[in-house]
Write an enzyme that holds these catalytic residues in place. Structure first.
Site, PDB file in Angstrom:
ATOM      1  CD  GLU A  15      -2.936  -1.111   0.053  1.00 40.91           C
ATOM      2  OE1 GLU A  15      -3.281   0.005  -0.398  1.00 40.91           O
ATOM      3  OE2 GLU A  15      -3.347  -2.197  -0.407  1.00 40.91           O
ATOM      4  CB  ILE A  16       4.164   2.235  -0.379  1.00 43.36           C
ATOM      5  CG1 ILE A  16       4.822   0.992  -0.995  1.00 43.36           C
ATOM      6  CG2 ILE A  16       4.155   2.130   1.135  1.00 43.36           C
ATOM      7  CD1 ILE A  16       5.413   1.203  -2.330  1.00 43.36           C
ATOM      8  N   GLY A  17       1.961   2.503  -3.240  1.00 47.40           N
ATOM      9  CA  GLY A  17       1.868   3.094  -4.568  1.00 47.40           C
ATOM     10  C   GLY A  17       2.590   2.364  -5.672  1.00 47.40           C
ATOM     11  CG  LEU A  20      -0.018   6.200  -8.956  1.00 47.65           C
ATOM     12  CD1 LEU A  20      -1.116   6.386 -10.004  1.00 47.65           C
ATOM     13  CD2 LEU A  20      -0.200   7.182  -7.797  1.00 47.65           C
ATOM     14  CE  LYS A  40      -0.166  -7.051  -7.528  1.00 47.26           C
ATOM     15  NZ  LYS A  40       0.552  -5.981  -6.819  1.00 47.26           N
ATOM     16  N   GLY A 119       5.507  -6.593  -8.518  1.00 44.14           N
ATOM     17  CA  GLY A 119       5.510  -7.552  -7.429  1.00 44.14           C
ATOM     18  C   GLY A 119       4.331  -7.328  -6.496  1.00 44.14           C
ATOM     19  N   PRO A 207       3.314  13.100  -6.399  1.00 38.50           N
ATOM     20  CG  PRO A 207       2.108  14.911  -7.258  1.00 38.50           C
ATOM     21  CD  PRO A 207       3.104  13.855  -7.649  1.00 38.50           C
ATOM     22  NE  ARG A 208      -2.802  10.455  -0.203  1.00 38.21           N
ATOM     23  CZ  ARG A 208      -2.923   9.163   0.030  1.00 38.21           C
ATOM     24  NH1 ARG A 208      -1.954   8.335  -0.356  1.00 38.21           N
ATOM     25  NH2 ARG A 208      -3.971   8.687   0.651  1.00 38.21           N
ATOM     26  CG  LEU A 209      -1.616  11.805  -7.813  1.00 38.13           C
ATOM     27  CD1 LEU A 209      -1.557  10.865  -9.011  1.00 38.13           C
ATOM     28  CD2 LEU A 209      -1.415  13.243  -8.253  1.00 38.13           C
TER      29      LEU A 209
END
Length: 229
Positions: A15-17, A20, A40, A119, A207-209
């Site tokens: 859960e760190i992106g 994305l 994936k 991963g 950035p935080r989107l």
């Protein structure tokens, strides 16, 4: 024709992106003229009510790629339970093995000039009682892109992960920062520290989107260092 490029994307945690960042890489590679595919290989946690059995990460990768692949290639090991893959596999009565993943990558490479393999979780997540994501990365032998979730504690997590990648003889091709905590104190100073500590190009900081947006994320990522090697 573009020079072939494939990579394995890992992260400092779950859960760190990673998804994305992987989608951003696919978008940027497509913009550079590549036929792109995202894999994936292992995913745990399926979407309820979806018309087909799938996973949120898989759908983000599929949307960002330019080459359509069947689900069995996109994700050879799709598990229903949202938990560590080795536990989800045990619950499903299966054992995650390498050959279907190797076959999926080979199939994807016949159709795409660039394959981004994402991963699951961090770099050493168990896939079975004897096999983890680090061993998967070694078996695939691809250059690694590290996604660093920018929040308190990221310096230690990033340093340990980069060290683990190097210890296995893998090439860390670059790293991407992804802002997980927009209120993080000393964000820019932390990024500067990471740039000094990680012996690989900094490809950018997402950035935080407000919501996952591969195209917007790609505008913050520079793939030139990846393609120059």
């Amino acid at each position: 024709m573009p020079v072939r490029f494939d990579c394995f994307v890992t992260g400092t945690d779950t859960e760190i992106g990673k998804t994305l960042a992987s989608a951003a890489l696919l978008t940027a590679l497509a913009g550079a003229g590549y036929r792109t595919a995202g894999l994936k290989p292992v995913a745990a946690g399926t979407l309820a009510g979806a018309p087909e059995r799938t996973n949120e990460d898989i759908e983000q990768l599929r949307a960002a790629a330019t080459v359509g692949l069947p689900m069995a290639t996109l994700c050879p090991w799709l598990l229903d339970a949202p938990m560590s893959p080795h536990l989800a596999a045990r619950r499903a009565g299966v054992t995650i093995t390498l050959p279907p993943i190797v076959d999926a990558l080979a199939q994807a490479r016949t159709q795409a000039d660039a394959v981004v393999v994402e991963g699951v979780g961090g770099f050493r997540v168990p896939l079975s009682d004897t096999f983890d994501t680090a061993q998967l990365a070694v078996a695939l032998g691809l250059p690694v892109v590290l996604v660093v979730g920018l929040r308190l504690g990221c310096l230690n997590h990033a340093a340990l992960t980069a060290e683990a990648i190097a210890a296995r003889g893998l090439r860390l091709a670059g790293w991407i920062g992804n802002v997980v905590d927009a209120t993080m104190a000393g964000l820019d100073d932390n990024v500067a520290t990471l740039r000094r500590w990680i012996d690989a190009p900094h490809l950018g900081t997402i950035p935080r989107l407000p919501r996952p947006d591969a195209r917007l994320a790609a505008s913050h990522v520079d793939i030139a260092p990846l393609l120059a090697r």
